[in-house]
Motif scaffolding. Structure first.
Motif, PDB file in Angstrom:
ATOM      1  N   ASP A  73      48.673  44.677  34.738  1.00  0.00           N
ATOM      2  CA  ASP A  73      48.142  44.783  36.085  1.00  0.00           C
ATOM      3  C   ASP A  73      48.908  44.123  37.066  1.00  0.00           C
ATOM      4  OD1 ASP A  73      46.705  45.125  38.402  1.00  0.00           O
ATOM      5  OD2 ASP A  73      44.945  45.366  37.166  1.00  0.00           O
ATOM      6  N   PRO A  74      49.587  44.325  38.071  1.00  0.00           N
ATOM      7  CA  PRO A  74      50.103  43.288  39.142  1.00  0.00           C
ATOM      8  C   PRO A  74      49.236  42.194  39.681  1.00  0.00           C
ATOM      9  CG  PRO A  74      50.838  45.480  39.500  1.00  0.00           C
ATOM     10  CD  PRO A  74      49.803  45.808  38.460  1.00  0.00           C
ATOM     11  N   ALA A  75      48.081  42.575  39.608  1.00  0.00           N
ATOM     12  CA  ALA A  75      46.716  41.811  40.282  1.00  0.00           C
ATOM     13  C   ALA A  75      46.602  40.559  39.335  1.00  0.00           C
ATOM     14  CB  ALA A  75      45.463  42.627  40.476  1.00  0.00           C
ATOM     15  N   ASN A  76      47.080  40.363  37.942  1.00  0.00           N
ATOM     16  CA  ASN A  76      46.799  39.468  37.254  1.00  0.00           C
ATOM     17  C   ASN A  76      47.802  38.182  36.994  1.00  0.00           C
ATOM     18  OD1 ASN A  76      44.612  41.137  37.216  1.00  0.00           O
ATOM     19  ND2 ASN A  76      45.018  41.690  34.978  1.00  0.00           N
ATOM     20  N   ARG A  77      46.934  37.014  37.079  1.00  0.00           N
ATOM     21  CA  ARG A  77      47.897  35.920  36.776  1.00  0.00           C
ATOM     22  C   ARG A  77      47.592  35.149  35.492  1.00  0.00           C
ATOM     23  NH1 ARG A  77      46.722  30.701  38.435  1.00  0.00           N
ATOM     24  NH2 ARG A  77      44.890  31.324  39.407  1.00  0.00           N
TER      25      ARG A  77
END
Ligand code: PBG
Ligand code: ZN
Length: 324
Positions: A223-227
């Protein structure tokens, strides 16, 4: 009148001083060039969304691989477009598969060039997903067995390094195990450890003819939102034996590159993906940007973020500009 004590412009004022204090540099040694090998002969077809990048049959791949080596670029990464695709991606692990034949041809004809292979199923499956489908989704554990067979067959054909890009859990461990069992404990794994489900792969899917025929890749790519998840993914792959870890895409995820650089001591790669390449090429073709300047600034950005290795479709032009 106010007199600043700190005057950055003292040093900035002369190119010779700027050179002396420059913190980051880009070298030809940092580059890896991706290539698309197509079944057949006499094929050299430009990818419409990626000017300068071709689907080519083996004799043309060999010729371009020579050019890459002569430019001083240390490695290529290979993607295959097989003659036929099926539900289980048979060509991916066939001794006579497109990539296996391509590796043998490059190794026989080009010295001093490392051949890295992309290990995944999506180029070889008729449904375009990165693994075996069960109940409408990719079956993790069935897929890693096939990925391990694929990696082994690449290495048997002469690959110097394998790069799994599928995002199944446990695949690095499975590949490490099968390579070790077959006397290939010296072959390194560059893991696409942190690979996001990204719109920036669009042009690649035209180049590799690997667009999923149903659904998308969100059940296995990140998910592109996750760091924080990126750190867990990288840690898992390192624990399973990854020698080099990769972040992909590049430009929208430079924060992740820096995050991993700060967390891990392993060599770190970044994939400057197809959509990033296409955007620069399109803007340059319109005369909207200074192409060389923007590309070199982009490469520097990857290095400054902490990448050691840059996988980029710009590799050949960057190598030429570095020689000027
Ligand atoms: C295969 C793979 C992809 C890329 C590298 N390996 C595509 C995808 O996951 O859909 C993307 C590379 C690029 O966009 O340049 N799994
Ligand atoms: Zn894939």
């Amino acid at each position: 009148m106010f007199h600043p004590v700190f005057r950055a412009r003292r040093i900035r004022g002369k190119e010779i001083f700027r050179r002396m204090v420059r913190e980051t540099s880009v070298s030809v040694n940092d580059l890896v060039y991706p290539m698309f090998s197509a079944f057949g002969s006499g094929i050299r077809k430009e990818v419409s969304s990626m000017p300068g990048i071709y689907q080519q049959s083996i004799e043309h791949i060999v010729a371009e691989a020579k050019e890459v080596q002569e430019l001083g670029i240390p490695a290529v990464i290979l993607f295959g477009i097989p003659e036929t695709k099926d539900a289980v991606g048979s060509d991916a692990y066939s001794e006579k598969g497109i990539i296996q034949e391509t590796i043998r041809a490059i190794k026989a004809n080009v010295k001093d060039l490392a051949v890295i292979t992309d290990v995944c199923m999506c180029e070889y499956t008729d449904h375009g997903h990165c693994g075996i489908i069960r109940d409408g989704d990719v079956d993790n554990d069935a897929t890693i067995d096939l990925l391990a067979r694929e990696a082994l067959s690449h290495v048997r054909a002469g690959a110097d390094m394998v790069a799994p890009s599928d995002m199944m859990d446990g695949r690095v461990g499975a590949i490490r195990e099968i390579l070790d069992k077959n006397s290939f404990s010296h072959i390194p794994i560059m893991s696409y450890a942190v690979k996001y489900a990204s719109g920036y792969y669009g042009p690649f899917r035209e180049a590799a003819e690997s667009t999923p025929q149903f659904g998308d890749r969100r059940s296995y790519q990140m998910d592109p939102a996750n760091r924080l998840e990126a750190i867990r993914e990288a840690q898992a792959d390192i624990d399973e034996g990854a020698d080099i870890i990769m972040v992909k895409p590049g430009l929208p995820y430079l924060d992740i590159v820096r995050e991993l650089r700060n967390h891990f001591k392993q060599p770190l790669a970044v994939y400057n993906v197809s959509g990033e390449y296409s955007m620069i090429k399109a803007a340059a073709a319109n005369g909207w940007i200074d192409e060389e300047r923007v590309i070199m600034e982009t490469m520097l950005g990857f290095k400054r973020a902490g990448a050691d290795i840059i996988i980029t479709y710009h590799a050949k032009e960057v190598a030429r500009w570095l020689m000027k």
